[in-house]
Write a protein that holds these residues in place. Sequence first.
Motif, PDB file in Angstrom:
ATOM      1  N   ILE A   1       0.532  -1.155   0.331  1.00 40.01           N
ATOM      2  CA  ILE A   1       0.150   0.538   0.547  1.00 40.01           C
ATOM      3  C   ILE A   1       0.237   1.222   0.104  1.00 40.01           C
ATOM      4  N   ASP A   2       0.970   2.262  -1.331  1.00 41.51           N
ATOM      5  CA  ASP A   2       1.684   2.959  -1.472  1.00 41.51           C
ATOM      6  C   ASP A   2       1.211   4.111  -0.699  1.00 41.51           C
ATOM      7  N   VAL A   3       1.495   4.489   0.935  1.00 42.38           N
ATOM      8  CA  VAL A   3       0.879   5.272   1.465  1.00 42.38           C
ATOM      9  C   VAL A   3       1.920   6.636   0.967  1.00 42.38           C
ATOM     10  N   ARG A   4       2.564   6.975   0.750  1.00 37.68           N
ATOM     11  CA  ARG A   4       3.196   8.367   0.111  1.00 37.68           C
ATOM     12  C   ARG A   4       1.907   8.609  -1.179  1.00 37.68           C
ATOM     13  N   LEU A   5       2.044   7.654  -2.279  1.00 37.54           N
ATOM     14  CA  LEU A   5       0.658   8.104  -2.779  1.00 37.54           C
ATOM     15  C   LEU A   5      -0.388   7.961  -2.858  1.00 37.54           C
TER      16      LEU A   5
ATOM     17  N   THR B   1      -1.123  12.070  -1.723  1.00 35.98           N
ATOM     18  CA  THR B   1      -0.962  12.593  -2.975  1.00 35.98           C
ATOM     19  C   THR B   1      -2.473  13.919  -3.022  1.00 35.98           C
ATOM     20  N   PRO B   2      -2.613  14.739  -3.156  1.00 33.00           N
ATOM     21  CA  PRO B   2      -3.029  15.246  -3.317  1.00 33.00           C
ATOM     22  C   PRO B   2      -4.754  14.545  -4.142  1.00 33.00           C
ATOM     23  N   GLY B   3      -4.205  14.351  -5.221  1.00 36.56           N
ATOM     24  CA  GLY B   3      -5.347  13.515  -6.334  1.00 36.56           C
ATOM     25  C   GLY B   3      -5.609  12.127  -5.863  1.00 36.56           C
ATOM     26  N   GLN B   4      -5.150  11.844  -4.590  1.00 41.36           N
ATOM     27  CA  GLN B   4      -5.507  10.389  -4.021  1.00 41.36           C
ATOM     28  C   GLN B   4      -6.367  10.114  -3.075  1.00 41.36           C
ATOM     29  N   TRP B   5      -5.644  11.500  -2.122  1.00 44.29           N
ATOM     30  CA  TRP B   5      -6.536  10.937  -0.619  1.00 44.29           C
ATOM     31  C   TRP B   5      -8.349  11.181  -0.410  1.00 44.29           C
TER      32      TRP B   5
END
Length: 481
Positions: free
Chosen positions: A266-270, A273-277
């Motif tokens: 699970i790419d926590v950094r990705l 990001t403003p477009g994902q969370w």
Amino acid sequence: MTTTVRPTTPRTGLWTVVGFLVGVEVASGILQGYYTPIFSDIARHLSIRDADVNWFEAAQLVVSALVVPLLARLGDLIGHRNVLLVSTAVTALASWAVAFSPGFTTFLVAWALQGFYVVWLPLEVSIIHRRTAGTGRQTVLTRRAAAFLVAALELGVIVGALTSGALVDGGAASMTTVLMVPAVAVTLCFVVVWFGVAATAPAGHGTVDWRGFGLVTLALALVMGGLILVRLQGPGSLAAWVLVLLGLLALVPFARFELRVAEPLIDVRLLATPGQWPVQLTAFLFGMSVLGAQIPLSTFARTDPAVVGYGLGASAGFVSTLIGVYVVALVAGALLLPVVARGLGTRGAMVAACVLVAVGYGLFLPFHGSTLEALVNMAVAGVGSGGLVAALPAAAAAAAPADRTGFVTGMTNTTKTIGGAIASSVFAIALATTGSLDPDSAAGHAPLGGYLTVWAVCAGTALLAAAALLVVPRQAFAERT
């Protein structure tokens, strides 16, 4: 010397592949709609109490929440079509096991393994997203195809519900024969994928983060186990809340570990990001209504107003009609998504869908006294829900790197499932207290205040989702060059 790896050339056109994937989603819809009208008959078939059927739902939600991130990551590594085949094969075998299970335990295990089907739609969106790369219309084509897939899914729900009800009401077929129908549908689905969907080159590289999978499995198992105990033992269970707390605390070492590894499960950094969370948060909040409110709506419709002073007093057959109206509204919302997105943009269309969900459930608060009011409310909420079902995986894919589309689309299903599981437990608590003053005539009926709580939570979470989407950058879902 540098070698350039190119995606394999599809043997068939995009819309031909979408046509085959539509068949997969019809099978998925049959799985989701077929069993609902006959749960009581299944309980009698297995010689268990109706209350024990809740274990099936809980077990499948746990499996679904765990396998989607793993299978989505494997899709990026070994090819989305290959993982779609594997998950379909597991679901088919589990469906046959459901039909021939002799008792509660084997049925429970087989039912839980059927949860592999939840990864189908994210994988299909990833397949389409990959095949449209380089067209200059990747986001538009993916969103449009996702709308057709969701429409096929909801069509399958209607077909499944009507078929099972007709077979059981007819009384000619044994329960084993009745339960074989979904198994046949999923087996045909495997054949469709094998012959109709061409493979493309894997989008990602690296390995599976098995340690991360173990940590997230531990966290989810503890949280879900605690919620199941809350549902079974009530909010006063100390053990239940200890499990929930331990599960939440287990997320801390999991997140720290995922931040350190090169190829996290699970790419926590990705996700941050403003477009994902906001998209993933929307999926979580949306799951609370689209998954958690189904049973309360059904039981409210079946409640006799002559006994407790509220409810619709509907028969089982008419409840099927209500479900049909809701599903048709879902289909309409999914098909309208591309049209609305052209005018409002992807973000605007998703915000509008959230607002419709909020309005639909909010209307239940003052207007719940007649069948017409319930139909209107469910239709409004259904249009918004259909738009979100189609939009969420496509939006997540559009805002992710090309080699992580399987992961982010899968995460929309995972977060939605977790949201539904949490809401299911919260709603069970809200509806637990009997609303009857006459223990002989109305015992077991939930209070009206419990249903009002359910609808208020659904409306409130939809508005929170709309607010979350407003912070997404305007160009997050734009076409990539």
